[in-house]
Design an enzyme around this catalytic site. Sequence first.
Site, PDB file in Angstrom:
ATOM      1  N   GLY A 274       0.801  -1.229   0.000  1.00  0.00           N
ATOM      2  CA  GLY A 274       0.000   0.000   0.000  1.00  0.00           C
ATOM      3  C   GLY A 274       0.828   1.270   0.000  1.00  0.00           C
ATOM      4  O   GLY A 274       0.286   2.359  -0.232  1.00  0.00           O
TER       5      GLY A 274
ATOM      6  N   HIS B 263     -19.723  25.786   5.764  1.00  0.00           N
ATOM      7  CA  HIS B 263     -21.011  25.977   6.414  1.00  0.00           C
ATOM      8  C   HIS B 263     -20.920  27.062   7.478  1.00  0.00           C
ATOM      9  O   HIS B 263     -21.362  28.186   7.298  1.00  0.00           O
ATOM     10  CB  HIS B 263     -21.474  24.634   6.985  1.00  0.00           C
ATOM     11  CG  HIS B 263     -22.833  24.666   7.607  1.00  0.00           C
ATOM     12  ND1 HIS B 263     -23.818  25.565   7.223  1.00  0.00           N
ATOM     13  CD2 HIS B 263     -23.389  23.912   8.584  1.00  0.00           C
ATOM     14  CE1 HIS B 263     -24.899  25.361   7.939  1.00  0.00           C
ATOM     15  NE2 HIS B 263     -24.675  24.372   8.780  1.00  0.00           N
TER      16      HIS B 263
ATOM     17  N   ASP C 214     -32.059  21.209   0.424  1.00  0.00           N
ATOM     18  CA  ASP C 214     -31.920  21.614   1.829  1.00  0.00           C
ATOM     19  C   ASP C 214     -31.512  23.087   1.906  1.00  0.00           C
ATOM     20  O   ASP C 214     -31.195  23.711   0.895  1.00  0.00           O
ATOM     21  CB  ASP C 214     -30.906  20.720   2.584  1.00  0.00           C
ATOM     22  CG  ASP C 214     -29.528  20.697   1.928  1.00  0.00           C
ATOM     23  OD1 ASP C 214     -29.211  21.648   1.178  1.00  0.00           O
ATOM     24  OD2 ASP C 214     -28.775  19.729   2.157  1.00  0.00           O
TER      25      ASP C 214
ATOM     26  N   LYS D 135     -34.385  20.054   5.296  1.00  0.00           N
ATOM     27  CA  LYS D 135     -33.906  18.674   5.497  1.00  0.00           C
ATOM     28  C   LYS D 135     -33.610  18.428   6.968  1.00  0.00           C
ATOM     29  O   LYS D 135     -33.006  19.266   7.630  1.00  0.00           O
ATOM     30  CB  LYS D 135     -32.637  18.448   4.663  1.00  0.00           C
ATOM     31  CG  LYS D 135     -31.966  17.094   4.906  1.00  0.00           C
ATOM     32  CD  LYS D 135     -30.880  16.799   3.874  1.00  0.00           C
ATOM     33  CE  LYS D 135     -29.563  17.440   4.199  1.00  0.00           C
ATOM     34  NZ  LYS D 135     -28.502  17.101   3.235  1.00  0.00           N
TER      35      LYS D 135
ATOM     36  N   ARG E 284     -31.482  15.609   8.977  1.00  0.00           N
ATOM     37  CA  ARG E 284     -30.632  14.432   8.786  1.00  0.00           C
ATOM     38  C   ARG E 284     -30.687  13.553  10.029  1.00  0.00           C
ATOM     39  O   ARG E 284     -30.421  14.002  11.133  1.00  0.00           O
ATOM     40  CB  ARG E 284     -29.188  14.855   8.480  1.00  0.00           C
ATOM     41  CG  ARG E 284     -28.280  13.669   8.178  1.00  0.00           C
ATOM     42  CD  ARG E 284     -26.916  14.073   7.680  1.00  0.00           C
ATOM     43  NE  ARG E 284     -26.850  14.448   6.269  1.00  0.00           N
ATOM     44  CZ  ARG E 284     -26.940  13.608   5.252  1.00  0.00           C
ATOM     45  NH1 ARG E 284     -27.135  12.306   5.476  1.00  0.00           N
ATOM     46  NH2 ARG E 284     -26.854  14.033   4.003  1.00  0.00           N
TER      47      ARG E 284
HETATM   48  C1  R5P Z   1     -25.024  18.722   2.541  1.00  0.00           C
HETATM   49  O1  R5P Z   1     -25.612  19.695   2.966  1.00  0.00           O
HETATM   50  C2  R5P Z   1     -24.729  18.585   1.078  1.00  0.00           C
HETATM   51  O2  R5P Z   1     -25.054  19.733   0.369  1.00  0.00           O
HETATM   52  C3  R5P Z   1     -25.463  17.417   0.477  1.00  0.00           C
HETATM   53  O3  R5P Z   1     -26.836  17.643   0.547  1.00  0.00           O
HETATM   54  C4  R5P Z   1     -25.136  16.128   1.168  1.00  0.00           C
HETATM   55  O4  R5P Z   1     -23.750  15.985   1.355  1.00  0.00           O
HETATM   56  C5  R5P Z   1     -25.657  14.990   0.334  1.00  0.00           C
HETATM   57  O5  R5P Z   1     -25.345  13.777   0.939  1.00  0.00           O
HETATM   58  P1  R5P Z   1     -26.101  12.468   0.519  1.00  0.00           P
HETATM   59  O6  R5P Z   1     -26.094  12.395  -0.974  1.00  0.00           O
HETATM   60  O7  R5P Z   1     -25.277  11.361   1.150  1.00  0.00           O
HETATM   61  O8  R5P Z   1     -27.470  12.536   1.094  1.00  0.00           O
END
Ligand code: R5P
Length: 306
Positions: free
Chosen positions: A39, A134, A174, A197, A199
């Site tokens: 590796g 962010h 989102d 959204k 999560r």
């Molecule tokens: C997060 O806010 C990003 O903009 C994406 O929405 C996120 O990373 C998408 O992740 P996944 O496709 O795993 O839901």
Amino acid sequence: MSESAWLLHFPEDAARAQALAGACGWPARAVERHRFPDGEIRLRLPLDEGQAPAPRLAVLRSLDQPNDKLVELMLLADTARALGARHLTLVAPYLAYMRQDMAFRPGEAVSQRIVGRFLAQRFDAVITVDPHLHRVATLEEAVPVPQTVVLSGAPFLADLIARRRPGALLVGPDEESGQWVAQAAARQGLASAVCRKTRLGDREVVIDLPGVSVQGRAVVLLDDMASTGHTVAQAAHALRAAGAASVDVAVTHALFGPDTDRLLHAAGVDEIWSTDCVPHPSNAVSMAVPLAEALSGLSTPPSAQD
Ligand code: R5P
């Protein structure tokens, strides 16, 4: 072609490096790499006996699947410096580890800061596209190099959407996607809306649609990235249930896993478009020209000039 500056790339990125090199006029040079059975990696700059590298080097490396690539960048950048390179630019169309910008639980690594410092110790400039910042306002805070350039894929995706789905409603899956959706909508005069959204886990999200009617409309979901695809899949499913005539997906970074395409189509997605920041069959927009303009526009200290 200027020999005072080279664009270095890894073998698998040859086609994209040639496109970038052609657009900025820097010669492209492939780095030689051997992966040992255990590796470890042996890396070699493209130099003849007694030859020094150009004083100004750029490295094209998109940092999807980043862990091995970070070690490669360390070996490459430190070797280039040791051999006399004076100005190093990282062209990372996708910049990894930007999402973990705080410790959510005691003891968690703030990887954005750590990886940012790792890169800043080695590079003088970083050029990237839609880094996922962010709680941190600027790329310089995350990657404290003397020069940064942040490009966006949103205007280029907007142009593509306007050609493929004229009059589409742009929807962000989102709140964080709101910035890219607003930019794309303004550029092409399209209507837009943003979902909410929640999560619950890596592969579990709940999407609440915005309060606009999507009945009979062509909708394009736009975001900076999709990874597992669950965010856009849930949004697409909800939009179809609410009567959308079609749902397509446009993302800057297609960080797709092996099941992502299937998941999206099963959720009612028609077409998937992405920029070529991360290589994927959905790549429909080349970022070579804007990346080349950014590279050509960087200022270099006198010590790195001819
Ligand atoms: C997060 O806010 C990003 O903009 C994406 O929405 C996120 O990373 C998408 O992740 P996944 O496709 O795993 O839901």
